[in-house]
Motif scaffolding. Structure first.
Motif, PDB file in Angstrom:
ATOM      1  N   SER A   5      -7.234  -9.498   0.953  1.00  0.00           N
ATOM      2  CA  SER A   5      -6.643  -8.204   1.300  1.00  0.00           C
ATOM      3  C   SER A   5      -5.653  -7.739   0.247  1.00  0.00           C
ATOM      4  N   GLU A  18     -12.824   1.405   2.692  1.00  0.00           N
ATOM      5  CA  GLU A  18     -12.490   2.755   2.238  1.00  0.00           C
ATOM      6  C   GLU A  18     -13.195   3.165   0.956  1.00  0.00           C
ATOM      7  N   GLU A  19     -13.775   2.198   0.227  1.00  0.00           N
ATOM      8  CA  GLU A  19     -14.297   2.524  -1.098  1.00  0.00           C
ATOM      9  C   GLU A  19     -15.770   2.120  -1.210  1.00  0.00           C
ATOM     10  N   GLY A  60      -7.466  -6.381  -2.884  1.00  0.00           N
ATOM     11  CA  GLY A  60      -8.190  -5.119  -2.791  1.00  0.00           C
ATOM     12  C   GLY A  60      -9.508  -5.163  -2.061  1.00  0.00           C
ATOM     13  N   GLU A  99     -10.176  -5.811   1.162  1.00  0.00           N
ATOM     14  CA  GLU A  99     -10.120  -5.130   2.461  1.00  0.00           C
ATOM     15  C   GLU A  99     -10.255  -3.621   2.272  1.00  0.00           C
ATOM     16  N   LYS A 100      -9.503  -3.079   1.338  1.00  0.00           N
ATOM     17  CA  LYS A 100      -9.577  -1.639   1.081  1.00  0.00           C
ATOM     18  C   LYS A 100     -10.949  -1.252   0.540  1.00  0.00           C
ATOM     19  N   ARG A 116      -3.659  -4.243   0.474  1.00  0.00           N
ATOM     20  CA  ARG A 116      -3.422  -3.962   1.887  1.00  0.00           C
ATOM     21  C   ARG A 116      -2.593  -5.100   2.489  1.00  0.00           C
ATOM     22  N   GLY A 156       0.788  -1.222   0.000  1.00  0.00           N
ATOM     23  CA  GLY A 156       0.000   0.000   0.000  1.00  0.00           C
ATOM     24  C   GLY A 156       0.819   1.269   0.000  1.00  0.00           C
TER      25      GLY A 156
END
Length: 675
Positions: free
Chosen positions: A482, A492-493, A485, A487-488, A461, A453
């Motif tokens: 993770s 977060e998205e 992508g 997890e992110k 992540r 990251g």
């Protein structure tokens, strides 16, 4: 086996050409009466089946020349080779006589077959405690494993370890005792039987480069008189009285765990010796230049076989033989060592095969793969370059590398994986990288930044593992979800990024399933499990980021696989479909041709067995791709095909074939899949 004139033998006055083959015949002629007498005594005393000796003798006759040839390659200069060979065969004979009857029947069924190359086999791997609590709990999960389609289950190290740090089980204190919190050896035997009854083979680890520093052999050495440390019959480890020899070695050795310590040696104050410790100070390397160590570890290996292991994963195989002035990795003697053990297994437990764990340069990886050595091997190149292609959105290095590195000898198979309990190392060949315009050193640095990251725009992540400030080298840890992508995206998205992350997960697994070999699922990936950051709260694990990608099985999320649209359901359904479709007859043989589809976003290859063929087209990017129809018609020589994954038909009349972001198509003229 070497059959030409053996330079270690004196000239024969009778003019008979000396060779390892002849010396093996002479040795066996002398050893057979000793073994036969020992067998008769054991059979009478134990009221065993009298046919056990003839079965052993038949395999001994066949495989002893190979065994003896490799022992000579390792120990020809020693005057005690006859003594140790006799001890070794007595260990093998006792193991065979003690082998459970159901395993002996398994030997009879499998001997001479390549059962592990069955294209319908899917492997799974887990830590017992993280997956099911203990061995009995795991036995209760066998229906779940069958539902997943698992045909080979690898249990991560489950034997006794030191308290506190133990390298995830790879510091073994006792090869014949299960960790108390996991159960007993009887529980392991019962589990092996239950797995076999369910049609699932069992893989265990053979950690044979080193033992834990509290292993019985180390404890006995500490308790022995002072001179024992210099007696090879009492000391199986590599130890040195001062830094002279270690310093000579250290000049050419690479540091495996640079965050932990510098160099490959640790001082033991109690013994007053520098101990070779390739990995951690509590893992003592064994001295295989001593044939007594070979015999000791043969006993441990065959004990694992008799517990029900069908596959032994040879841990850290590249490090087993050392020589000053070299990197002490993948030396010729390491291969002789494994081949000698392989021949011994063919004699005493022929149902079992070896799996090579050599995460080294691709040329070295393939050097271990042979029916006479390790017929199974991890495919670290496929694993690493799948992630590389996701980061770059470019499959050119993946295509270049696999175009000439997939073929294996007959009777061998890859274990294709997406991630493991360990870390990701970028073990591609710099020559292959150069051919597609990539600087290997710089590219590895980029990949480490991307998957931890630290690169703008990264979806990953992951966490860094063992960063070496002197060399700039590092590896990456993280679960599939993770790193891909998810997890992110979830934290977060939004939904669009979740879709892309799931696409990446299934892209990686799709290629692992479609390439020749056996696909491996890290159990928990089928639930899209994310990193476990709680490891930092455990003092014994806080310094080892690999525990982030060893989360406990989230059984409470299993119901989510039945809720349409959840990440768990979508990944689970995707893996189930891959497991089913892999039964297509085109995947039965290893023949694979990697293609250039004209767009570096797409990885393309054809699997073919007889008249059956499947063209795999895998989009490795988040943009849609259209390929000209000629890509399909040239590969399959037909104008109309069916997509096994999508279920739809395609005709060359369309002019192009399209791939959505991260979509794969498995195109064939025959959509029949064997149940």
């Amino acid at each position: 086996m070497q059959t030409d004139l053996a330079p270690g033998f004196p000239a024969n006055p009778l003019g008979i050409p000396e060779s390892t083959g002849r010396r093996a015949r002479v040795a066996l002629t002398r050893l057979r009466p000793v073994l036969a007498r020992h067998a008769r005594e054991r059979i009478v005393a134990g009221r065993l089946d009298a046919e056990l000796w003839p079965a052993f003798e038949r395999r001994l006759e066949r495989h002893f020349p190979d065994l003896y040839g490799h022992l000579l390659a390792l120990y020809a200069g020693r005057d005690d080779i006859a003594h140790h060979t006799e001890r070794l065969l007595l260990v093998a004979l006792d193991s065979w006589l003690a082998r459970p009857a159901e395993l002996q029947r398994r030997d009879a069924d499998r001997e001479g077959t390549f059962w592990y190359t069955d294209h319908t086999l899917v492997a799974g791997v887990c830590y017992v405690d993280r997956f099911a609590g203990d061995l009995r709990g795991l036995a209760e999960r066998i229906p779940y494993l069958r539902q997943l389609g698992i045909g080979l289950l690898h249990l991560m190290p489950l034997f006794a370890v030191p308290p506190g740090q133990n390298d995830g089980g790879y510091a073994v204190s006792d090869y014949r005792q299960v960790r108390p919190d996991l159960g007993t050896v009887d529980d392991l035997r019962a589990l092996a039987t239950a797995l076999h009854d369910a049609g699932i083979a069992l893989a265990l680890d053979f950690v044979f480069n080193h033992t834990a520093s509290d292993h019985r052999w180390a404890r006995e050495l500490r308790a022995a008189p002072a001179g024992a440390v210099d007696d090879e019959d009492q000391n199986p480890y590599l130890m040195f009285p001062d830094r002279t020899v270690p310093d000579a070695y250290d000049g050419t050795l690479r540091e495996i765990f640079p965050e932990t310590r510098s160099g490959s040696f640790s001082f033991d104050a109690e013994l007053g010796r520098w101990v070779w410790t390739t990995f951690n100070s509590y893992q003592w390397d064994l001295d295989y230049t001593n044939p007594g160590v070979f015999v000791r570890m043969a006993g441990e290996m065959l004990a694992l076989a008799n517990m029900g292991a069908d596959v032994l994963r040879l841990d850290a195989v590249a490090f087993t033989w050392k020589r000053i002035g070299t990197g002490s990795e993948s030396l010729p003697q390491a291969h002789d060592l494994v081949r000698a053990y392989n021949a011994l297994v063919r004699i005493a437990a022929p149902a079992m095969v070896f799996l090579s764990e050599a995460i080294v340069h691709p040329d070295e990886v393939v050097s271990y793969i042979d029916p006479a050595e390790c017929p199974l091997s991890y495919n670290p190149l496929q694993m690493a370059l799948g992630w590389e292609a996701l980061a770059t959105r470019n499959t050119s290095l993946l295509r270049q590398s696999l175009s000439h590195r997939l073929a294996l000898p007959p009777g061998c198979a890859w274990l294709n994986y997406v991630r493991s309990h360990d870390d990701i190392g970028w073990t591609f060949d710099d020559g292959d990288a150069g051919l597609v315009g990539i600087n290997g050193f710089d590219h590895r640095a980029f990949l480490n930044r991307f998957y931890t990251g630290r690169f703008d725009g990264s979806f990953a992540r992951g966490l860094p593992f063992q960063e070496n400030p002197k060399t700039g080298d590092a590896r990456v840890t993280g679960t599939t979800a993770s790193l891909a992508g998810l997890e992110k995206a979830l934290t977060e998205e939004g939904p669009a990024e979740v879709d892309l992350a799931i696409g990446r997960i299934l892209a990686l697994y799709g290629v692992a399933f479609a390439l020749p070999g056996m696909p491996l699922i890290y159990l928990g990936d089928e639930l899209a499990t994310r990193n476990d950051h709680g490891y930092r709260a455990d003092p014994d694990r806080a310094g080892d980021s690999r525990w982030a990608n060893r989360p406990a099985m989230a059984w409470d999320r299993l119901p989510l696989t039945q809720q349409a649209g959840t990440p768990e359901a979508r990944v689970n359904e995707g893996l189930a479909r891959l497991t089913l479709l892999r039964r297509h007859p085109a995947f039965a043989g290893p023949a694979t041709t990697v293609l250039d589809p004209g767009d570096d976003a797409v990885f393309a290859f054809v699997r073919r067995t007889g008249d059956d063929a499947v063209l795999v087209l895998a989009n490795w990017t988040e943009r849609p791709v259209a390929l000209p129809a000629q890509v399909v018609t040239a590969a399959l020589a037909v104008p109309q095909v069916t997509d096994l994954l999508g279920g739809d038909d395609w005709s060359s009349d369309a002019g192009t074939i399209t791939l959505a972001p991260y979509q794969q198509r498995w195109l064939t003229t025959r959509s029949i899949v064997r149940d």
